[in-house]
Design a protein around this motif. Structure first.
Motif, PDB file in Angstrom:
ATOM      1  N   LEU A 316       0.804  -1.241  -0.164  1.00 12.96           N
ATOM      2  CA  LEU A 316      -0.110   0.229   0.206  1.00 12.96           C
ATOM      3  C   LEU A 316       0.781   1.144  -0.069  1.00 12.96           C
ATOM      4  O   LEU A 316       1.754   1.575   0.878  1.00 12.96           O
ATOM      5  CB  LEU A 316      -1.006   0.066   1.194  1.00 12.96           C
ATOM      6  CG  LEU A 316      -1.793  -1.244   1.480  1.00 12.96           C
ATOM      7  CD1 LEU A 316      -2.537  -1.154   3.048  1.00 12.96           C
ATOM      8  CD2 LEU A 316      -2.914  -1.145   0.390  1.00 12.96           C
ATOM      9  N   TYR A 317       0.682   2.073  -1.026  1.00 12.07           N
ATOM     10  CA  TYR A 317       1.617   3.154  -1.067  1.00 12.07           C
ATOM     11  C   TYR A 317       0.771   4.553  -1.499  1.00 12.07           C
ATOM     12  O   TYR A 317       0.077   4.493  -2.511  1.00 12.07           O
ATOM     13  CB  TYR A 317       2.659   3.053  -2.155  1.00 12.07           C
ATOM     14  CG  TYR A 317       3.310   1.625  -1.627  1.00 12.07           C
ATOM     15  CD1 TYR A 317       4.300   1.927  -0.854  1.00 12.07           C
ATOM     16  CD2 TYR A 317       3.090   0.663  -2.437  1.00 12.07           C
ATOM     17  CE1 TYR A 317       4.895   0.569  -0.097  1.00 12.07           C
ATOM     18  CE2 TYR A 317       3.657  -0.423  -2.011  1.00 12.07           C
ATOM     19  CZ  TYR A 317       4.740  -0.558  -0.978  1.00 12.07           C
ATOM     20  OH  TYR A 317       5.281  -1.894  -0.415  1.00 12.07           O
ATOM     21  N   ILE A 318       0.961   5.621  -0.895  1.00 12.78           N
ATOM     22  CA  ILE A 318       0.369   6.905  -0.981  1.00 12.78           C
ATOM     23  C   ILE A 318       1.039   7.632  -2.068  1.00 12.78           C
ATOM     24  O   ILE A 318       2.198   7.848  -1.969  1.00 12.78           O
ATOM     25  CB  ILE A 318       0.340   7.713   0.417  1.00 12.78           C
ATOM     26  CG1 ILE A 318      -0.257   6.691   1.634  1.00 12.78           C
ATOM     27  CG2 ILE A 318      -0.644   8.818   0.131  1.00 12.78           C
ATOM     28  CD1 ILE A 318      -1.772   6.277   1.592  1.00 12.78           C
ATOM     29  N   SER A 319       0.116   8.196  -3.008  1.00 14.53           N
ATOM     30  CA  SER A 319       0.696   9.341  -3.849  1.00 14.53           C
ATOM     31  C   SER A 319       1.095  10.560  -3.174  1.00 14.53           C
ATOM     32  O   SER A 319       0.760  10.907  -2.091  1.00 14.53           O
ATOM     33  CB  SER A 319      -0.324   9.559  -5.009  1.00 14.53           C
ATOM     34  OG  SER A 319      -1.391  10.250  -4.389  1.00 14.53           O
ATOM     35  N   ARG A 320       2.056  11.300  -3.933  1.00  5.64           N
ATOM     36  CA  ARG A 320       2.593  12.575  -3.365  1.00  5.64           C
ATOM     37  C   ARG A 320       1.738  13.609  -3.167  1.00  5.64           C
ATOM     38  O   ARG A 320       1.950  14.429  -2.152  1.00  5.64           O
ATOM     39  CB  ARG A 320       3.767  12.931  -4.311  1.00  5.64           C
ATOM     40  CG  ARG A 320       5.049  12.224  -4.280  1.00  5.64           C
ATOM     41  CD  ARG A 320       5.874  12.528  -3.348  1.00  5.64           C
ATOM     42  NE  ARG A 320       6.849  11.469  -3.051  1.00  5.64           N
ATOM     43  CZ  ARG A 320       7.057  10.549  -1.929  1.00  5.64           C
ATOM     44  NH1 ARG A 320       6.067  10.843  -1.053  1.00  5.64           N
ATOM     45  NH2 ARG A 320       7.889   9.901  -1.822  1.00  5.64           N
ATOM     46  N   ASP A 321       0.602  13.522  -3.876  1.00  4.28           N
ATOM     47  CA  ASP A 321      -0.519  14.571  -3.524  1.00  4.28           C
ATOM     48  C   ASP A 321      -1.628  14.033  -2.665  1.00  4.28           C
ATOM     49  O   ASP A 321      -2.554  14.695  -2.282  1.00  4.28           O
ATOM     50  CB  ASP A 321      -1.331  14.910  -4.839  1.00  4.28           C
ATOM     51  CG  ASP A 321      -1.932  13.815  -5.839  1.00  4.28           C
ATOM     52  OD1 ASP A 321      -1.930  12.731  -5.237  1.00  4.28           O
ATOM     53  OD2 ASP A 321      -2.291  14.074  -6.734  1.00  4.28           O
TER      54      ASP A 321
END
Length: 420
Positions: A316-321
């Motif tokens: 699970l990885y969050i986008s930069r925005d």
């Protein structure tokens, strides 16, 4: 800073000029105080103090943790003592925007560090050329490459070698391994006070000194396979996945105590990565056997609901925005994209020649998602705008928890790079 309101003052004659003069003097003193405070905070920001010196995490971060009066009014409730304050209560990842590299990491060369579990090495990739530029021998069965809380060190978790190998991200050189038993994964409390070793086979959560790795407290658990975690917005608790018994734990950070435990409502569940939503209200837990994400209310710790994503849901990885979350499905060679505002999956990207996308991270500029191909001895670079595969890079055998480094943020919570 809120300026104090001066008490009403009058001269012996009650002349307005005297009132004006008094008020002018008060404003001058307040301005001087504000200026002195600003100078002091700026000085602290260059001190590079760490928690081990006796200073809290806030003090160690200096002016980067400061907020305006308006922000203070909207701030989240007081968090874990010593934790840097949340910059935006509506987005706990607000510090992770492109270009916002912490001063201590600003001059580190951009690299992708890939632990090869079966080769006992770390492959180092130059993201500009998509080529392996170095192979570092480490201990037995390296599982994850973990940035330290202060962002100065990368720790290679040698699970069966019972050690942590430090790598200096300034020059890529490995240091002397530190003896630590069963380090499957590694996290850091949000105030930087403790490292937390996920001792999977030992069935323990081991709180350690974040620098020396000396044992502080051992917390035995009754579930099997503790491996991944993430912290609440206020840092006061964290959620842990237990892979082999299909369970979740809720742990009090300050008390270092398990305060909740539950079995997932799926026969044969195998929970993996854990990530909290930008608004801090929801935890997501990838499950490689339930083929989706569990959606959990961390505060209530009630039974979570399953959101199907794809076969072998793993990372699970969050986008930069902070708008999207990338969800690799290891069993089908795809990446699902979850939209937080829409509260649903909006896209699915498939690797053109299949593969086994596992753990990884997002590039500092947010343009590339890097994932290890666990069963294919390769690494994938994926365009986060189009989902197009940019590169497929051969590495060692059994690549697992790769770290993209450096990344934006004020401090690291561990794993392959959870920054806030």
């Amino acid at each position: 800073m809120t300026r104090p309101t001066p008490a009403p003052r009058t001269s012996a004659s009650g002349a307005p000029a005297a009132d004006a003069l008094a008020r002018a003097r008060t404003r001058t003193r307040c301005a001087a105080t504000v200026l002195l405070a600003a100078v002091t905070v700026t000085a602290l920001a260059g001190c590079g103090a760490e928690p081990s010196t006796g200073k809290t995490g806030v003090e160690a971060l200096g002016s980067r943790a400061a907020t305006s009066p308006d922000q203070q009014k909207k701030a989240a409730p007081a968090g874990l003592p010593g934790m840097p304050p949340v910059q935006d209560p509506n987005d706990i990842y607000a510090a992770n925007r492109p270009g916002n590299i912490a001063p201590v990491a600003r001059n580190f060369p951009s690299r992708v560090y890939v632990p090869n579990t079966n080769s006992n090495t770390v492959s180092v990739i130059d993201p500009k050329t998509y080529k392996v530029i170095e192979t570092i021998p480490v201990g037995i069965q390296p599982q994850h490459v973990v940035p330290s809380w202060d962002m100065k060190t990368l720790w290679v978790n040698n699970n069966r070698g019972h050690s942590l190998t430090p790598i200096n991200p300034a020059n890529g050189k490995a240091g002397k391994p530190v003896e630590v038993h069963d380090p499957y994964n590694l996290y850091f409390t949000p105030n930087g006070k403790h490292a937390v070793v996920m001792a999977s086979m030992d069935r323990e959560l081991v709180f350690r000194d974040p620098h020396t790795m000396n044992r502080v407290k051992t917390v035995p658990v009754t579930c099997a396979g503790v491996n991944h975690a993430d912290f609440s917005a206020d840092g006061r608790y964290f959620i842990v996945s237990c892979e082999f018994s299909g369970e979740l734990l809720k742990v009090d950070t300050e008390k270092m105590k398990v305060i909740g435990q539950q079995k997932l409502p799926f026969q044969g569940a195998m929970p993996q990565d854990v990530k909290i939503s930008p608004d801090g209200k929801t935890f997501y837990i990838a499950d490689m056997m339930a083929h989706g994400m569990w959606v959990l209310d961390g505060e209530k710790f009630t039974t979570p609901k399953l959101l199907p994503t794809g076969k072998g849901c793993h990372g699970l990885y969050i986008s930069r925005d902070s708008k999207e979350m990338y969800v690799p499905n290891r069993g089908e060679g795809s990446i699902s994209v979850f939209d937080f505002a829409k509260n649903k999956l909006t896209k699915k990207w498939r690797l053109p020649d299949g593969g086994s996308p596992d753990m990884g991270g997002v590039s500092a500029d947010g343009k590339v998602l890097w994932l290890a191909g666990r069963y294919d001895s390769e690494v994938y670079a994926i365009d986060t705008t189009s989902g197009r595969q940019l590169a497929r890079i051969p590495v060692g055998d059994g690549p697992h928890g790769l770290a993209v480094y450096p990344q934006p943020g004020r401090y690291s919570l561990g794993h392959t790079g959870i920054f806030r």
